[in-house]
Motif scaffolding. Structure first.
Motif, short mmCIF file in Angstrom:
data_model
loop_
_atom_site.label_atom_id
_atom_site.label_comp_id
_atom_site.label_asym_id
_atom_site.label_seq_id
_atom_site.Cartn_x
_atom_site.Cartn_y
_atom_site.Cartn_z
N PRO A 1 -3.76 -10.47 4.75
CA PRO A 1 -2.36 -10.61 4.31
C PRO A 1 -2.22 -10.61 2.79
CG PRO A 1 -2.91 -12.25 5.99
CD PRO A 1 -4.19 -11.56 5.62
N LYS A 2 -3.26 -11.05 2.07
CA LYS A 2 -3.20 -11.12 0.61
C LYS A 2 -3.02 -9.72 -0.02
CE LYS A 2 -5.38 -13.44 -3.27
NZ LYS A 2 -6.51 -14.18 -3.78
N ALA A 3 -3.54 -8.71 0.65
CA ALA A 3 -3.43 -7.34 0.13
C ALA A 3 -2.04 -6.75 0.34
CB ALA A 3 -4.48 -6.44 0.77
N GLN A 4 -1.26 -7.32 1.24
CA GLN A 4 0.05 -6.76 1.58
C GLN A 4 1.01 -6.74 0.39
OE1 GLN A 4 0.51 -4.96 4.34
NE2 GLN A 4 -1.68 -5.44 4.42
N ARG A 5 0.81 -7.63 -0.56
CA ARG A 5 1.70 -7.62 -1.74
C ARG A 5 1.57 -6.33 -2.54
NH1 ARG A 5 -0.93 -12.13 -5.70
NH2 ARG A 5 0.35 -13.40 -4.39
N PHE A 6 0.49 -5.58 -2.29
CA PHE A 6 0.26 -4.32 -2.99
C PHE A 6 0.53 -3.11 -2.11
CE2 PHE A 6 -2.50 -7.48 -5.01
CZ PHE A 6 -2.03 -7.39 -6.30
N SER A 7 1.08 -3.31 -0.94
CA SER A 7 1.32 -2.20 -0.02
C SER A 7 2.50 -1.34 -0.49
CB SER A 7 1.61 -2.73 1.39
OG SER A 7 2.89 -3.34 1.42
N THR A 8 2.54 -0.13 0.01
CA THR A 8 3.67 0.76 -0.33
C THR A 8 4.97 0.19 0.24
OG1 THR A 8 3.13 2.12 1.59
CG2 THR A 8 2.29 2.85 -0.52
N ARG A 9 4.88 -0.47 1.37
CA ARG A 9 6.07 -1.07 1.97
C ARG A 9 6.64 -2.16 1.06
NH1 ARG A 9 8.06 -1.27 7.09
NH2 ARG A 9 9.48 -3.00 7.52
N PHE B 1 6.13 -2.49 -2.11
CA PHE B 1 6.61 -1.82 -3.33
C PHE B 1 8.02 -1.28 -3.10
CE2 PHE B 1 7.07 2.09 -5.87
CZ PHE B 1 6.95 1.55 -7.14
N ALA B 2 8.22 -0.57 -2.00
CA ALA B 2 9.54 0.01 -1.70
C ALA B 2 10.58 -1.09 -1.52
CB ALA B 2 9.45 0.88 -0.45
N GLU B 3 10.23 -2.15 -0.82
CA GLU B 3 11.17 -3.25 -0.61
C GLU B 3 11.56 -3.91 -1.94
OE1 GLU B 3 9.08 -5.68 2.21
OE2 GLU B 3 9.69 -4.43 3.92
N THR B 4 10.60 -4.04 -2.82
CA THR B 4 10.86 -4.64 -4.14
C THR B 4 11.83 -3.77 -4.95
OG1 THR B 4 8.68 -5.67 -4.13
CG2 THR B 4 9.78 -5.46 -6.27
N ILE B 5 11.60 -2.47 -4.94
CA ILE B 5 12.47 -1.55 -5.67
C ILE B 5 13.88 -1.57 -5.09
CG2 ILE B 5 12.89 0.89 -6.25
CD1 ILE B 5 10.57 -0.41 -7.82
N VAL B 6 13.98 -1.48 -3.79
CA VAL B 6 15.29 -1.50 -3.13
C VAL B 6 16.03 -2.81 -3.42
CG1 VAL B 6 16.48 -1.54 -0.90
CG2 VAL B 6 14.71 0.16 -1.34
N ALA B 7 15.33 -3.93 -3.33
CA ALA B 7 15.96 -5.23 -3.62
C ALA B 7 16.44 -5.28 -5.06
CB ALA B 7 14.98 -6.37 -3.32
N GLY B 8 15.65 -4.74 -5.98
CA GLY B 8 16.06 -4.73 -7.37
C GLY B 8 17.29 -3.88 -7.62
#
Length: 174
Positions: A152-160, A162-169
């Motif tokens: 689970p620790k690697a999930q913060r670097f997943s493409t998903r 990343f996309a969720e972070t951009i969309v939220a921003g």
């Protein structure tokens, strides 16, 4: 640049450089540098500034997959939390990265997954470590990488993520 030049001089058989722009004179960070590159691009014959340069890779993944190690230095050093794709590209190819960048990298990626360049006094020491590494140590790095990528620790670097972070921003600015 220091790493490239060290390996070109002392271990050319163990080093290959790939990427855009390495066929040109190292650029000066000024308008003059841009002008020099434009003139250089127009010349029919150019000197080979980096003897280790093998061209632009058709597939970064394939190049990394064929190598045991890769130099993964961030463009900005010592900046906390600044971790780019470089180390993950190596991980996904089964390549063990020699990492230098975020000073807090171990807060994000287990130290068992990479070789920390900061732990070596010189390139001589680093090279000696790489070429004398026992197979079980190398396979240990690869196992740690696989375990990390599946965690689970690697999930913060997943493409998903990343996309969720951009969309939220973007949505937060509407």
């Amino acid at each position: 640049m220091r790493a490239i030049r060290w390996f070109e001089r002392h271990a050319p058989q163990d080093f290959a450089l790939y990427g855009y722009g390495w066929d040109k004179l190292p650029r000066l960070p000024t308008r003059l540098g841009g002008l020099v590159h434009r003139i250089e691009g127009a010349l029919p014959l150019r000197p080979r500034w980096f003897p280790s340069w093998r061209g632009v890779a058709a597939s970064k993944h394939e190049v990394l997959r064929r190598a045991r190690f890769s130099i993964c230095y961030e463009n900005v050093g010592g900046l906390r939390g600044y971790i780019t794709e470089k180390i993950f590209d190596a991980f996904c190819a089964g390549n063990v990265p020699v990492y230098w960048g975020a000073e807090d990298i171990a807060d994000y990626v287990p130290e068992t997954c990479f070789i920390d360049r900061r732990r070596f006094r010189s390139y001589d020491d680093l090279h000696a470590y790489l070429v004398s590494m026992p197979e079980d140590t190398f396979f240990g790095y690869q196992k740690a990488i696989r375990d990390f990528l599946a965690s689970p620790k690697a999930q913060r670097f997943s493409t998903r993520t990343f996309a969720e972070t951009i969309v939220a921003g973007v949505l937060s600015r509407l």
